[in-house]
Design a protein around this motif. Structure first.
Motif, PDB file in Angstrom:
ATOM      1  N   PRO A 100      29.891  -1.700  29.089  1.00 20.65           N
ATOM      2  CA  PRO A 100      30.546  -2.659  29.989  1.00 20.65           C
ATOM      3  C   PRO A 100      31.944  -3.022  29.509  1.00 20.65           C
ATOM      4  O   PRO A 100      32.240  -2.994  28.319  1.00 20.65           O
ATOM      5  CB  PRO A 100      29.612  -3.872  29.942  1.00 20.65           C
ATOM      6  CG  PRO A 100      28.944  -3.770  28.609  1.00 20.65           C
ATOM      7  CD  PRO A 100      28.766  -2.306  28.357  1.00 20.65           C
ATOM      8  N   ALA A 101      32.767  -3.372  30.476  1.00 23.00           N
ATOM      9  CA  ALA A 101      34.131  -3.801  30.177  1.00 23.00           C
ATOM     10  C   ALA A 101      34.234  -5.307  30.325  1.00 23.00           C
ATOM     11  O   ALA A 101      33.429  -5.945  31.010  1.00 23.00           O
ATOM     12  CB  ALA A 101      35.121  -3.120  31.110  1.00 23.00           C
ATOM     13  N   ALA A 102      35.206  -5.879  29.682  1.00 20.94           N
ATOM     14  CA  ALA A 102      35.528  -7.294  29.873  1.00 20.94           C
ATOM     15  C   ALA A 102      36.556  -7.399  30.991  1.00 20.94           C
ATOM     16  O   ALA A 102      37.489  -6.602  31.071  1.00 20.94           O
ATOM     17  CB  ALA A 102      36.083  -7.881  28.591  1.00 20.94           C
ATOM     18  N   SER A 103      36.383  -8.385  31.866  1.00 26.39           N
ATOM     19  CA  SER A 103      37.282  -8.546  33.003  1.00 26.39           C
ATOM     20  C   SER A 103      37.930  -9.916  32.971  1.00 26.39           C
ATOM     21  O   SER A 103      37.287 -10.917  32.633  1.00 26.39           O
ATOM     22  CB  SER A 103      36.519  -8.377  34.319  1.00 26.39           C
ATOM     23  OG  SER A 103      35.998  -7.075  34.436  1.00 26.39           O
ATOM     24  N   MET A 104      39.207  -9.930  33.299  1.00 28.04           N
ATOM     25  CA  MET A 104      39.940 -11.188  33.434  1.00 28.04           C
ATOM     26  C   MET A 104      41.179 -10.910  34.265  1.00 28.04           C
ATOM     27  O   MET A 104      41.886  -9.940  34.016  1.00 28.04           O
ATOM     28  CB  MET A 104      40.322 -11.769  32.071  1.00 28.04           C
ATOM     29  CG  MET A 104      40.989 -13.144  32.166  1.00 28.04           C
ATOM     30  SD  MET A 104      41.441 -13.813  30.543  1.00 28.04           S
ATOM     31  CE  MET A 104      39.832 -14.193  29.890  1.00 28.04           C
ATOM     32  N   GLY A 105      41.420 -11.758  35.259  1.00 30.03           N
ATOM     33  CA  GLY A 105      42.589 -11.547  36.096  1.00 30.03           C
ATOM     34  C   GLY A 105      42.493 -10.238  36.852  1.00 30.03           C
ATOM     35  O   GLY A 105      41.482  -9.929  37.473  1.00 30.03           O
ATOM     36  N   LYS A 106      43.540  -9.430  36.763  1.00 28.59           N
ATOM     37  CA  LYS A 106      43.618  -8.195  37.538  1.00 28.59           C
ATOM     38  C   LYS A 106      43.197  -6.955  36.766  1.00 28.59           C
ATOM     39  O   LYS A 106      43.328  -5.841  37.278  1.00 28.59           O
ATOM     40  CB  LYS A 106      45.049  -8.005  38.056  1.00 28.59           C
ATOM     41  CG  LYS A 106      45.468  -9.042  39.091  1.00 28.59           C
ATOM     42  CD  LYS A 106      46.849  -8.726  39.658  1.00 28.59           C
ATOM     43  CE  LYS A 106      47.236  -9.711  40.743  1.00 28.59           C
ATOM     44  NZ  LYS A 106      48.567  -9.390  41.336  1.00 28.59           N
ATOM     45  N   VAL A 107      42.720  -7.121  35.532  1.00 28.26           N
ATOM     46  CA  VAL A 107      42.389  -5.937  34.741  1.00 28.26           C
ATOM     47  C   VAL A 107      40.993  -6.051  34.149  1.00 28.26           C
ATOM     48  O   VAL A 107      40.392  -7.123  34.069  1.00 28.26           O
ATOM     49  CB  VAL A 107      43.395  -5.733  33.582  1.00 28.26           C
ATOM     50  CG1 VAL A 107      44.810  -5.619  34.110  1.00 28.26           C
ATOM     51  CG2 VAL A 107      43.292  -6.854  32.559  1.00 28.26           C
ATOM     52  N   ARG A 108      40.477  -4.889  33.750  1.00 30.59           N
ATOM     53  CA  ARG A 108      39.286  -4.828  32.911  1.00 30.59           C
ATOM     54  C   ARG A 108      39.636  -3.965  31.708  1.00 30.59           C
ATOM     55  O   ARG A 108      40.504  -3.091  31.800  1.00 30.59           O
ATOM     56  CB  ARG A 108      38.097  -4.243  33.678  1.00 30.59           C
ATOM     57  CG  ARG A 108      38.282  -2.815  34.117  1.00 30.59           C
ATOM     58  CD  ARG A 108      37.105  -2.352  34.960  1.00 30.59           C
ATOM     59  NE  ARG A 108      37.098  -3.046  36.235  1.00 30.59           N
ATOM     60  CZ  ARG A 108      36.130  -2.930  37.127  1.00 30.59           C
ATOM     61  NH1 ARG A 108      35.078  -2.181  36.864  1.00 30.59           N
ATOM     62  NH2 ARG A 108      36.199  -3.567  38.283  1.00 30.59           N
ATOM     63  N   ALA A 109      38.964  -4.217  30.577  1.00 30.84           N
ATOM     64  CA  ALA A 109      39.334  -3.532  29.334  1.00 30.84           C
ATOM     65  C   ALA A 109      38.100  -3.183  28.521  1.00 30.84           C
ATOM     66  O   ALA A 109      37.112  -3.922  28.510  1.00 30.84           O
ATOM     67  CB  ALA A 109      40.277  -4.411  28.513  1.00 30.84           C
ATOM     68  N   TRP A 110      38.182  -2.039  27.856  1.00 30.55           N
ATOM     69  CA  TRP A 110      37.135  -1.561  26.957  1.00 30.55           C
ATOM     70  C   TRP A 110      37.710  -1.454  25.550  1.00 30.55           C
ATOM     71  O   TRP A 110      38.846  -1.006  25.362  1.00 30.55           O
ATOM     72  CB  TRP A 110      36.645  -0.170  27.358  1.00 30.55           C
ATOM     73  CG  TRP A 110      35.923  -0.063  28.658  1.00 30.55           C
ATOM     74  CD1 TRP A 110      34.574   0.007  28.870  1.00 30.55           C
ATOM     75  CD2 TRP A 110      36.525   0.068  29.959  1.00 30.55           C
ATOM     76  NE1 TRP A 110      34.290   0.153  30.199  1.00 30.55           N
ATOM     77  CE2 TRP A 110      35.471   0.192  30.901  1.00 30.55           C
ATOM     78  CE3 TRP A 110      37.837   0.065  30.426  1.00 30.55           C
ATOM     79  CZ2 TRP A 110      35.693   0.333  32.267  1.00 30.55           C
ATOM     80  CZ3 TRP A 110      38.063   0.195  31.779  1.00 30.55           C
ATOM     81  CH2 TRP A 110      36.996   0.328  32.680  1.00 30.55           C
TER      82      TRP A 110
END
Length: 696
Positions: A100-110
């Motif tokens: 799973p990725a972390a999401s915040m605002g307009k992006v998700r990140a791994w």
């Protein structure tokens, strides 16, 4: 103008004790104005990250789907980022799911750890919906958006929208393959490797093998024209236009102009760093510069002066900004240097009067800023409104002018050529520029750069006294004058030009002012009559009141300015309110028209009779003769008795007022403008007077 290299500045976070929420917060909190960069200049020496991207775009359905393979040879922990609007079908590193990725605002990140050895191969399949193209947006709205948009008339996927998966904080090389329906064409920065079209659709493949900061994609129903030129080293350079059919006839002229600019800057700086340059048209009023191309609105490209001004600015950005990368953490030097070597250089080539007029415009613009808007150059990263352009483009360009005046043109140019050779495809800062100029000149320039980069504002200089003096019997000159200069504390170290008018002509001197008050003795060849401070405006300083008559920009950029809308209701009030928002790029600070105007700059908008009545009620000067009875609308400035600027906009009717919405914001440097509909039929600035002292 240029669109900065897009992407994200982030922190590299090591260890496993950082929560994913804190981790993503740190990513987002260190986002810096559209710029992805290596963590140090040395990171550009080797390409640690490469992208292989395949995308299919349907402009009618506003959809995109793609596959990306990222190969990373870096051993550190990495961050993979993708725009949140895009759905991930699969994401793996060396065959193992990223999870799973972390999401915040307009992006998700791994978080991508180094537990599978090197190189790490990251493979991502994604798809999503693009925002439908909106051609009604104006210039400011278009430049301020970072959404991926698509339609039959055009597709624009800015790097800042996160339209493809990328490694944050890393420069990378890439190969991009694009599929589109038949009749569409696409381009990304880089070399066109191959393209084909059939009834099944259009395909193209591009590559950018030098490390760079991001990928922007443009597509549309383009007609393409190609010319080949030979660069300074004999290298073939492909020049192309990707133009909408309605402006295809402009292609040949633009290609000729691009060739001229590349020839100019190769002889001035060094070899063009890429194998092509393209001019790409946009269905919206865009103005972006990227490696190997510029993206400009179709209506912008129609303007006859663009080939001789803005186009050269964008070509030059392939050296400054896209060839040598800007270290935004220490300020953006590339916009000022590009403005100096493009916009200002073209005025110098035109004639001395045109160059003087541009310098005067820069200083007038700066004089229009209120306290707190004149931030230090070291803090400028990108243009967000008029005040940042005045500092980051104009003040910066004038710093380079003063540096050239101090060092001489040959030394100045030699430093830039060395800077180019040393910093190509590296991240560079103002400090690197300073070192290049010091090496070329053999001088310690720390004082010069420190005062102009780290101090906000500008010096305020005046001639406190000037008088004739007895000549030195041992001197060859027959006449002498003493000049006392004063400046505000803390003192700048300045090379101040002065002109001494004598009975036989003018004599020019440069005075080294280092204190708050300093006396200089000048020997001249004939009877001295008058001393003038900085007559050619070659010193960046705050103009004296007589040198800076009010201009429209003063109420456009001043955040304290008040606005009076004289129409009290209906369509006229709505139109006046829209015009005020466009001029000031914010929600206006409204004050009632029946009240006395406050002691801040004031913008007044109304119909003719309303304006004349309001001016008379508040005992302000009537409309000047130069605009009276002319055209369908007029705008002019007044300097009130308390020194505060008033800007008045008067129109014959609602339609004439509405016609000003698009053109008027572009005439901020004028003291008055006269319109017939949306066409300018008269404009100008109130007269100025250089600071001078007559000698008795």
């Amino acid at each position: 103008m240029t669109r900065l290299m897009t992407g994200w500045h982030i922190l590299n976070i090591h260890g496993s004790n950082v929560s994913i929420v804190s981790f993503l917060f740190l990513i987002l909190s260190t986002l810096v104005s559209n710029s992805a960069s290596a963590t140090s200049p040395e990171a550009a020496d080797a390409v640690e990250v490469t992208y292989e991207i395949e995308v299919r775009i349907d402009p009618v359905a506003h959809s995109i789907e793609g596959r990306s393979v990222i190969v990373a040879n870096s051993s550190e922990e990495l961050t993979l980022v993708l725009g949140r609007r895009f759905g991930v079908l699969s994401a793996q590193v060396n065959g193992t799911s990223l999870g799973p990725a972390a999401s915040m605002g307009k992006v998700r990140a791994w978080r991508v750890f180094n537990d599978k050895g090197l190189p790490r191969r990251i493979e991502v399949y994604w798809r999503g919906q693009l925002t439908p193209l909106d051609t009604s947006l104006d210039h400011a709205q278009t430049l301020g958006r970072d959404e991926p948009t698509s339609g039959e008339a055009g597709t624009f996927l800015p790097d800042s929208s996160g339209w493809y998966p990328y490694i944050a904080g890393k420069l990378a090389s890439y190969r991009v393959s694009i599929e589109l329906p038949a009749g569409q064409r696409a381009i990304v920065p880089g070399r066109l490797v191959e393209e084909s079209e059939s009834t099944d659709g259009y395909r193209a493949r591009f590559e950018f093998l030098s490390p760079t900061g991001g990928i922007d994609l443009m597509a549309g129903p383009y007609s393409i024209e190609t010319h080949t030129m030979r660069g300074a080293g004999g290298k073939p350079i492909q020049l192309r236009t990707y133009f909408h059919p309605q402006i295809a006839d402009l292609a040949s002229g633009y290609l000729d102009s691009v060739k001229g600019y590349i020839d100019l800057y190769e002889s001035w700086i060094g070899e063009y760093p890429f194998t092509e340059f393209s001019v790409v048209s946009s269905p919206t009023p865009t103005g972006f510069g990227m490696p190997t191309l510029t993206y400009l609105g179709t209506e912008v490209l129609r303007l006859p002066f663009i080939r001789y001004t803005s186009l050269g600015h964008e070509v030059l950005h392939n050296w400054w900004g896209n060839g040598v990368y800007t270290d935004y953490a220490h300020g953006n030097w590339s916009e000022g240097l590009t403005t100096f070597m493009a916009d200002y250089a073209y005025k110098e080539r035109e004639n001395p009067e045109a160059a003087l007029d541009m310098r005067r415009g820069w200083l007038r613009d700066f004089a229009a800023l209120s306290s707190g808007q004149d931030a230090p150059l070291s803090t400028f990263t990108s243009r967000t409104h008029g005040a940042t352009q005045i500092v980051g483009y104009n003040k910066s360009a004038m710093v380079f002018l003063m540096l050239r005046d101090m060092l001489g043109r040959e030394t100045f140019d030699r430093a830039l050529q060395a800077f180019w050779q040393e910093q190509r495809f590296h991240l560079a800062s103002w400090i690197d520029l300073q070192r290049a100029f010091e090496a070329s000149s053999g001088k310690d320039l720390s004082g010069f750069f420190d005062q102009w980069l780290t101090r906000g504002g500008a010096p305020v200089i005046r001639i406190a006294e000037a008088r004739r003096a007895k000549p030195d019997p041992a001197a060859s000159a027959n006449h002498r004058v003493t000049v006392t200069l004063e400046q505000a504390e803390p003192a700048y170290r300045l090379h101040v030009p002065v002109a001494v008018r004598t009975a036989e002509g003018e004599e020019f001197r440069t005075l080294d002012l280092e204190k708050a008050r300093q006396v200089f003795t000048l020997d001249v060849g004939a009877q001295p009559l008058q001393v003038t401070l900085d007559p050619d405006l070659r010193l960046f300083r705050r103009l004296m009141p007589d040198e800076a008559p009010p201009i429209l920009r003063q109420v456009m950029v001043d955040r304290t300015a008040a606005t009076v809308l004289l129409p009290e209701s209906g369509d006229a009030q709505s139109t006046a309110g829209t015009l005020a928002e466009k001029l000031q790029q914010r929600t206006p600070n409204l004050v009632p028209g029946k009240e006395a105007p406050p002691a801040v700059p004031v913008l007044v908008i109304g119909l003719e009779e309303q304006v004349d009545t309001w001016l008379a009620r508040h005992r302000l000067p009537a409309r000047p003769d130069i605009v009276r009875g002319k055209g369908t609308a007029q705008a002019w400035t007044v300097s009130r008795s308390d020194g505060v600027t008033l800007a008045v906009i008067s129109a014959r009717d609602i339609e004439s007022l509405a016609a000003l919405t698009r053109p008027l914001p572009h005439y901020g440097r004028q003291s008055y403008v006269i319109f017939n509909g949306s066409k300018v039929i008269g404009r100008g600035a109130w007269p100025t007077r250089a600071p001078m002292v007559k000698l008795d």
